[in-house]
Design an enzyme around this catalytic site. Sequence first.
Site, mmCIF file in Angstrom:
data_model
loop_
_atom_site.group_PDB
_atom_site.id
_atom_site.type_symbol
_atom_site.label_atom_id
_atom_site.label_comp_id
_atom_site.label_asym_id
_atom_site.label_seq_id
_atom_site.Cartn_x
_atom_site.Cartn_y
_atom_site.Cartn_z
ATOM 1 N N ARG A 226 -1.565 -0.644 13.278
ATOM 2 C CA ARG A 226 -2.290 -1.873 12.992
ATOM 3 C C ARG A 226 -3.041 -1.721 11.685
ATOM 4 O O ARG A 226 -3.525 -0.649 11.331
ATOM 5 C CB ARG A 226 -3.266 -2.219 14.134
ATOM 6 N N GLU A 255 -2.732 -10.513 7.097
ATOM 7 C CA GLU A 255 -1.291 -10.767 7.015
ATOM 8 C C GLU A 255 -1.034 -12.271 7.047
ATOM 9 O O GLU A 255 -1.641 -12.983 7.848
ATOM 10 C CB GLU A 255 -0.572 -10.083 8.190
ATOM 11 N N HIS A 274 5.428 -6.178 7.916
ATOM 12 C CA HIS A 274 5.286 -6.092 9.373
ATOM 13 C C HIS A 274 6.613 -6.399 10.081
ATOM 14 O O HIS A 274 6.691 -7.226 10.989
ATOM 15 C CB HIS A 274 4.199 -7.036 9.884
#
Length: 314
Positions: A226, A255, A274
């Site tokens: 994370r 993000e 991601h």
Amino acid sequence: MKVYFTFNSRPDLQQQLIEHFPKVEFTFHSRIENEVLAEADVLVTYGEDLNDEHIKIAKNLKWIFVASAGIEKMPRKAIADRNIIVSNVRGIHKKPMAESIIAHILSLKRSLPYIYNNQQNKIWDKKGNPTELNGSTALIIGPGAIGAEIGRLLQAFEVYTIGLNRSGEDAPFMNETHRISDLAQQLPKADIVISILPSTEETTHMIKYEHFQLMRENAIFMNFGRGNLVETDVLIRALEEKLIYHAVLDVFEVEPLPYDNKLWELDNVTISPHCSSHSSRYLERSLEIFKPSLEKWLKGDTDIENQMDILRGY
């Protein structure tokens, strides 16, 4: 029994569920519809589309199946106050994520970005300074299912693996395992530092500037857990000062990564949006966990796989 999917999946996967559970009423939508939500007994979601109001509306809801590993964006307190059971797909990411991580490591070790760039510019140049992966030491922070798979693959390349977890107890495919509190002592040993930690109060900004100072100058730092593991400014400073050789980042504090973020401009970082767990088989693997859990649920057995402590975050 009404099961509500808040995302669309392949028609063949939907049909498999309908045929396998003829007594269950399935609804598949690309976004949440409050009228359907109000009657749902079970919710299947990626977790990022829920808020406190949705939990109030879902008066019949007793179980949320999250087709993702993280739950940090979910209305956790509202869910906990209702005693709604939450389970996820922990474990399905290990194959694609491990392959992504190994691919990035080999790419850097064998100078593939340099080779690709030369190809684009029609340059024949053998001076890429490739190194070898075998004989390296990898520090894996969070050697759970994903970490173990990474360790298994790295050991095939004759890499020495060190795992860090909460207990310090032996973890699969780790040559040695220590407590996560021993991070500072273990960092100087590693050529590759890989974090797969979830987002919790303990892991938020756990890696500090001082930790980068402890890493080897030729170290590769990889964050695939994370983004809040490291403050973005701290990471940028460490990279600008060349405290490490390279960073590979699949997760970020914000993000999508903002267009004006300094990370985009640095030449010693690889930005992965991601996507390391993405795979054409993602939903198939998710349903392989969901189906047996739903079978148990229909029999009144709530001891389903991958139950989570919603407040702790894992």
